[in-house]
Scaffold this active site. Structure first.
Site: not given
Length: 620
Positions: A238-239
């Site tokens: 994920d970012r």
């Protein structure tokens, strides 16, 4: 893991036994076939819209803020040997000076997957011309004018694997930019040394924050002036998190990678090691999560009871909301249109106006809806809407009548995302129906795997034409010998076996309502042909622990990521008398298992983006 039938609860219901039509299939407004089922209960999709309706155990739950800071969500990859991946040293090994044998890049060609991408971008005829030019000197190839810089960049990168081709940006007679492909005599490339000459790949640990894996790798490649196709990894992270994972790079030296540590923000690399094989997608055994829940509104006994239930009984292995997107038009609805061959509907679903978006995006969508003019819409569409802009560019290239041509020019991974999202949507619906109607025990007609080692790195046993996955259909006599944790449910496809009980009927009913047949999933377009797979309905955290902390300042981290450990930051401590309460939860989950679904089971909170944003705003 044993589940008491009385513990299996539907969201918002005190009756775990009887069916609930609303939970089995979300209510949707009346609409045309193109958009039926596309719009959620508001401006965004909700859990119920995608079949997330059931819980394993019953307890009070609690409210808290998720991901108030990036440092509140730490994700550590677990490699195939079961080791949690951490970034420790960032220095070069002592023998980093020895050079590795390098291939002659002049002889290189695109991989099969890269050729599929080229075909989608440029067409089969142009791909054949590129191969011909790569074989010997010839006249440069000038591709059609392309005003979109992002599209030109994709073309440059897609052609880069050809050993004797390079690309330049030129302009046509009217000044519109275009990509020109040139033949060059390429000599063997001498790159910087790897850790030692024992393998053509450099493996390292990537630590990042505020970037997803694809963006981080792209940044590394850009700074090193190489094609990002040289990098491989087991999965994307994920970012909105701080994550660590293994990466391999072909023909790249440890010194090259290490040199970027002082130049890049939010990225560090280390633990360099020469290896002979690249990482493959799915080559991991799970992920270790360290999650900080802030502004928790419950007392310690309530927190302990909720988390103990998650630890002891697990959670329903739903595909999380990330699988379906965050707007009112879910990716699964686009996937349904693609599987039906409704190309114009698919384009409309991607480009037409939808509620809850920013004003500039809505204005651009209205231009498309009112005019159907791709160029006019492109001029209005914000650059952050990459999928929409790509599709509009494709429509300009293929002509307004060739909707299929425009769709197949989208990146292959995106096309697969849409149809796999539809599979996930059906699976979620069926698992809720299966648990509601047949309860938490194995029954006649359920499926179990004959080869339990067949699961891939995605936590799914995938089927295809070359691989037979044997499953057993339980009878009334042998069902008592199995538990619900032994059974699997298929993702729709032409190569899977379906349950012979009411769960199997549910596949037929749900997909028939969408104009599809679960047993007829072959399509002329290869990536829209779904062979299917199998997935377990339950998941259980491993090595799960938690602690309750008090704090006053939300800007101070309550855990140490590898960034803080490398910088020598002290271990955070609970503030005696602190006004705010937090829970720090650590657990390991299998691949393709969603941490948000585990949190949902413990906290009893919706996981859709709209509800999370509202909760976080209230707690801010």
């Amino acid at each position: 893991m044993e589940v008491d039938p009385a513990d299996l609860k539907r969201k918002g219901s005190d009756d775990a036994a009887g069916p609930d039509a609303k939970a089995l299939r979300p209510d949707v407004p009346d609409a045309s076939p193109a958009v039926a089922g596309a719009v959620g209960t508001g401006a965004r999709l909700t859990d119920t819209d995608v079949g997330i309706t059931m819980y394993v155990t019953e307890h009070a739950g609690f409210r808290g803020t998720i991901k108030q800071r990036f440092s509140d969500f730490l994700v550590y990859e677990v490699d195939t040997a079961g080791n949690v991946v951490h970034l420790t040293p960032t220095e070069l090994p002592s023998d980093a000076g020895a050079a590795a044998a390098q291939p002659d890049e002049g002889n290189s060609l695109p991989s099969a997957e890269q050729e599929q991408e080229l075909t989608a971008l440029l067409g089969a005829e142009m791909l054949a011309k590129l191969h011909a030019l790569n074989q010997g000197p010839g006249e440069p190839i000038r591709l059609p004018p392309q005003a979109d810089k992002e599209q030109r960049t994709r073309v440059h990168r897609a052609i880069a694997p050809f050993g004797h081709l390079n690309t330049t940006t030129e302009a046509d007679a009217t000044g519109v930019p275009l990509v020109q492909v040139n033949y060059i005599e390429k000599k063997p490339v001498r790159v910087a040394p790897t850790a030692k000459a024992s393998g053509p790949y450099c493996q390292f640990v990537l630590l990042k924050t505020n970037k997803d894996t694809i963006s981080a790798v792209s940044l590394l490649a850009r700074f090193m002036h190489i094609n990002e196709g040289r990098f491989t990894y087991s999965g994307t992270k994920d970012r909105r998190a701080i994550t660590t994972q293994l990466v391999t790079a072909q023909g790249v030296g440890a010194a090259q990678v290490a040199g970027l540590n002082k130049r890049l923000i939010g990225i560090r690399c280390g633990n360099f090691k020469p290896v002979r094989e690249p990482l493959r997608l799915g080559a991991l055994s799970g992920n270790r999560f360290v999650i900080t829940l802030r502004n928790v509104d419950a007392d310690v006994p309530t927190i302990d009871a909720a988390l103990a239930g998650l630890r002891d009984h697990g959670f329903i292995n739903y595909f999380g909301m990330q699988r379906f997107g965050t707007t009112s038009i879910g990716t699964h609805v686009v996937g349904r249109a693609l599987l039906r061959g409704a190309w114009a509907d698919a384009v409309s679903l991607i480009l037409d106006p939808r509620p809850g978006e920013d004003d500039d995006i809505t204005a651009a969508r209205r231009v498309w809806k009112e005019t159907g003019d791709a160029n006019k819409t492109m001029n209005k569409m914000p650059s952050r809407c990459r999928v929409e802009r790509q599709l509009l560019q494709n429509i300009t290239a293929t002509g307004p009548a060739d909707r299929l041509g425009a769709l197949v020019r989208l990146p292959r991974n995106l096309r697969l995302l849409y149809v796999h999202s539809y599979q996930s949507f059906i699976w979620n619906q069926v698992v809720s129906a299966r648990l509601s109607l047949l309860g938490p025990t194995a029954v006649a007609g359920d499926l179990v795997l004959c080869d339990t080692s067949a699961a891939d790195g995605e936590g799914i046993v995938s089927c295809d034409d070359d691989k037979e996955i044997r499953v057993k259909i339980l009878t009334a006599d042998d069902a008592p010998s199995y538990t619900l944790q032994d059974i699997v449910l298929p993702l729709p496809g032409y190569a899977v076996v379906y349950p012979t009980n009411i769960a199997g009927d549910r596949y037929q009913e749900l997909m028939a309502a969408d104009g599809l047949d679960p047993r007829d999933m072959r399509r002329k377009q290869r990536e829209f042909s779904l062979s299917g797979g199998y997935r377990r309905p339950f998941a259980k955290p491993k090595d799960m622990t938690w602690s309750v902390m008090q704090y006053d300042d939300f800007t101070i981290p309550l855990t140490r990521s590898d960034f803080e450990v490398l910088d020598g930051a002290p271990e955070p401590v609970s503030v005696e008398g602190g006004k705010l309460r937090a829970v720090v939860l650590s657990m390991t989950l299998d691949p393709s298992t969603y941490a948000t679904m585990a949190l949902r089971e413990a906290m009893r909170i919706p996981t859709d983006a709209g509800q999370q944003a509202a909760t976080n705003q209230e707690d801010a």
